[in-house]
Design a protein around this motif. Structure first.
Motif, PDB file in Angstrom:
ATOM      1  N   GLU A  10       2.385 -11.861   2.442  1.00 14.09           N
ATOM      2  CA  GLU A  10       3.648 -11.945   1.707  1.00 14.09           C
ATOM      3  C   GLU A  10       3.871 -10.701   0.845  1.00 14.09           C
ATOM      4  N   VAL A  11       2.838 -10.285   0.109  1.00 17.92           N
ATOM      5  CA  VAL A  11       2.938  -9.083  -0.722  1.00 17.92           C
ATOM      6  C   VAL A  11       3.196  -7.861   0.151  1.00 17.92           C
ATOM      7  N   VAL A  12       2.440  -7.737   1.232  1.00 19.12           N
ATOM      8  CA  VAL A  12       2.559  -6.572   2.114  1.00 19.12           C
ATOM      9  C   VAL A  12       3.952  -6.499   2.735  1.00 19.12           C
ATOM     10  N   GLU A  13       4.428  -7.605   3.282  1.00 19.53           N
ATOM     11  CA  GLU A  13       5.750  -7.603   3.924  1.00 19.53           C
ATOM     12  C   GLU A  13       6.858  -7.297   2.919  1.00 19.53           C
ATOM     13  N   SER A  14       6.765  -7.872   1.735  1.00 22.33           N
ATOM     14  CA  SER A  14       7.768  -7.601   0.698  1.00 22.33           C
ATOM     15  C   SER A  14       7.728  -6.142   0.266  1.00 22.33           C
ATOM     16  N   ALA A  15       6.530  -5.599   0.129  1.00 22.60           N
ATOM     17  CA  ALA A  15       6.388  -4.204  -0.285  1.00 22.60           C
ATOM     18  C   ALA A  15       6.966  -3.252   0.752  1.00 22.60           C
ATOM     19  N   VAL A  16       6.639  -3.476   2.014  1.00 20.10           N
ATOM     20  CA  VAL A  16       7.166  -2.603   3.073  1.00 20.10           C
ATOM     21  C   VAL A  16       8.683  -2.713   3.139  1.00 20.10           C
ATOM     22  N   SER A  17       9.208  -3.922   3.067  1.00 21.49           N
ATOM     23  CA  SER A  17      10.668  -4.097   3.077  1.00 21.49           C
ATOM     24  C   SER A  17      11.315  -3.345   1.921  1.00 21.49           C
ATOM     25  N   VAL A  88      -5.549  -3.674   4.950  1.00 21.08           N
ATOM     26  CA  VAL A  88      -4.097  -3.522   4.978  1.00 21.08           C
ATOM     27  C   VAL A  88      -3.825  -2.069   5.331  1.00 21.08           C
ATOM     28  N   ASP A  89      -3.143  -1.874   6.447  1.00 23.36           N
ATOM     29  CA  ASP A  89      -2.870  -0.528   6.951  1.00 23.36           C
ATOM     30  C   ASP A  89      -1.468  -0.519   7.554  1.00 23.36           C
ATOM     31  N   VAL A  90      -0.472  -0.448   6.672  1.00 22.19           N
ATOM     32  CA  VAL A  90       0.918  -0.627   7.107  1.00 22.19           C
ATOM     33  C   VAL A  90       1.511   0.585   7.812  1.00 22.19           C
ATOM     34  N   THR A  91       0.802   1.704   7.803  1.00 21.48           N
ATOM     35  CA  THR A  91       1.324   2.896   8.483  1.00 21.48           C
ATOM     36  C   THR A  91       0.423   3.353   9.631  1.00 21.48           C
ATOM     37  N   LEU A  92      -0.477   2.501  10.069  1.00 22.29           N
ATOM     38  CA  LEU A  92      -1.393   2.862  11.158  1.00 22.29           C
ATOM     39  C   LEU A  92      -0.640   3.291  12.409  1.00 22.29           C
ATOM     40  N   HIS A  93       0.497   2.700  12.648  1.00 25.10           N
ATOM     41  CA  HIS A  93       1.254   2.984  13.872  1.00 25.10           C
ATOM     42  C   HIS A  93       1.886   4.373  13.893  1.00 25.10           C
ATOM     43  N   TRP A  97      -1.875   7.296  19.276  1.00 22.68           N
ATOM     44  CA  TRP A  97      -3.132   7.288  20.015  1.00 22.68           C
ATOM     45  C   TRP A  97      -4.068   6.170  19.553  1.00 22.68           C
ATOM     46  N   ILE A  98      -3.696   5.481  18.471  1.00 25.27           N
ATOM     47  CA  ILE A  98      -4.481   4.326  18.018  1.00 25.27           C
ATOM     48  C   ILE A  98      -3.750   3.027  18.352  1.00 25.27           C
ATOM     49  N   THR A  99      -2.484   2.920  17.935  1.00 25.28           N
ATOM     50  CA  THR A  99      -1.729   1.684  18.126  1.00 25.28           C
ATOM     51  C   THR A  99      -0.243   1.928  17.898  1.00 25.28           C
ATOM     52  N   ASP A 100       0.557   0.952  18.248  1.00 19.06           N
ATOM     53  CA  ASP A 100       1.996   1.037  17.973  1.00 19.06           C
ATOM     54  C   ASP A 100       2.420  -0.001  16.934  1.00 19.06           C
ATOM     55  N   LYS A 101       1.418  -0.557  16.195  1.00 19.47           N
ATOM     56  CA  LYS A 101       1.713  -1.601  15.204  1.00 19.47           C
ATOM     57  C   LYS A 101       0.960  -1.325  13.911  1.00 19.47           C
ATOM     58  N   PRO A 102       1.542  -1.765  12.786  1.00 19.14           N
ATOM     59  CA  PRO A 102       0.767  -1.746  11.543  1.00 19.14           C
ATOM     60  C   PRO A 102      -0.369  -2.762  11.648  1.00 19.14           C
ATOM     61  N   PHE A 103      -1.323  -2.680  10.730  1.00 15.90           N
ATOM     62  CA  PHE A 103      -2.446  -3.609  10.743  1.00 15.90           C
ATOM     63  C   PHE A 103      -2.574  -4.283   9.385  1.00 15.90           C
ATOM     64  N   CYS A 104      -2.727  -5.588   9.410  1.00 12.46           N
ATOM     65  CA  CYS A 104      -2.997  -6.375   8.205  1.00 12.46           C
ATOM     66  C   CYS A 104      -3.791  -7.580   8.677  1.00 12.46           C
ATOM     67  N   GLY A 105      -5.098  -7.567   8.443  1.00 11.14           N
ATOM     68  CA  GLY A 105      -5.902  -8.652   8.970  1.00 11.14           C
ATOM     69  C   GLY A 105      -7.301  -8.729   8.405  1.00 11.14           C
ATOM     70  N   SER A 106      -8.006  -9.760   8.830  1.00 12.61           N
ATOM     71  CA  SER A 106      -9.321 -10.079   8.281  1.00 12.61           C
ATOM     72  C   SER A 106     -10.449  -9.368   9.023  1.00 12.61           C
ATOM     73  N   SER A 107     -10.352  -8.052   9.079  1.00 11.22           N
ATOM     74  CA  SER A 107     -11.396  -7.205   9.651  1.00 11.22           C
ATOM     75  C   SER A 107     -11.126  -5.771   9.214  1.00 11.22           C
ATOM     76  N   GLU A 108     -11.934  -4.860   9.721  1.00  8.87           N
ATOM     77  CA  GLU A 108     -11.690  -3.442   9.447  1.00  8.87           C
ATOM     78  C   GLU A 108     -10.394  -3.001  10.099  1.00  8.87           C
ATOM     79  N   SER A 109      -9.713  -2.085   9.460  1.00  6.73           N
ATOM     80  CA  SER A 109      -8.577  -1.443  10.118  1.00  6.73           C
ATOM     81  C   SER A 109      -9.105  -0.645  11.306  1.00  6.73           C
ATOM     82  N   PRO A 110      -8.374  -0.609  12.413  1.00 11.98           N
ATOM     83  CA  PRO A 110      -8.771   0.268  13.517  1.00 11.98           C
ATOM     84  C   PRO A 110      -8.898   1.733  13.081  1.00 11.98           C
ATOM     85  N   ALA A 111      -8.293   2.081  11.949  1.00 13.98           N
ATOM     86  CA  ALA A 111      -8.409   3.446  11.427  1.00 13.98           C
ATOM     87  C   ALA A 111      -9.860   3.824  11.171  1.00 13.98           C
TER      88      ALA A 111
END
Length: 149
Positions: A10-17, A88-93, A97-111
């Motif tokens: 919720e915080v992440v989505e509101s912040a990005v918006s 939380v990695d909202v600009t990973l995309h 060459w890594i992904t086409d989506k931001p990342f927010c989840g219960s593990s390491e960022s693919p970064a």
């Protein structure tokens, strides 16, 4: 207090918006290039918003690639043994060459797999480069807080 996954999202989505609602003319970060070149400001802003909600467990991490001329910043929450519990990695995309989506989840960022030379790893409570009111991080944080209220 640790926020649950739903509250973090919720915080992440509101912040990005809110960041995307800042007009390019008023933004001190490269708003019109989003997500490119916005990883540090996005991570700093989101970390401070998570602090506002009482979750002081976040770290701001910056890493450089060993094989590409690139650096990146994201957020991590770790357990007592130092293992990443949430990222939380909202600009990973910005890195196709890594992904086409931001990342927010219960593990390491693919970064973590691509930006292996860690150059900064600070608690969100003491980010040393947040700056002053006339600089990008604090100005953007103030704009985002205003848009979220």
């Amino acid at each position: 207090m640790l926020l649950d996954s739903g509250s973090i999202h919720e915080v992440v989505e509101s912040a990005v918006s809110a960041m995307l609602a800042i007009s390019p003319d008023d933004a001190m970060f490269g708003r019109s290039w989003w997500p490119r070149s916005a990883c540090d400001v996005a991570a700093i802003v989101i970390s401070q918003l998570l602090l506002d909600r009482g979750d002081h467990s976040w770290r701001v991490v910056t890493g450089e690639s060993e094989v590409r001329q690139a650096a990146h910043t994201w957020l991590e929450r770790r357990n007592d043994s130092g293992q990443v519990e949430f990222s939380v990695d909202v600009t990973l995309h910005q890195f196709a060459w890594i992904t086409d989506k931001p990342f927010c989840g219960s593990s390491e960022s693919p970064a973590r797999q691509h930006f292996t030379r860690i150059t900064h790893d600070y608690p969100a409570t003491s980010v040393p480069w947040i700056g002053t009111e006339d600089q990008v991080y604090l100005t953007t944080l103030r704009q985002v807080r205003s848009l979220m209220s």
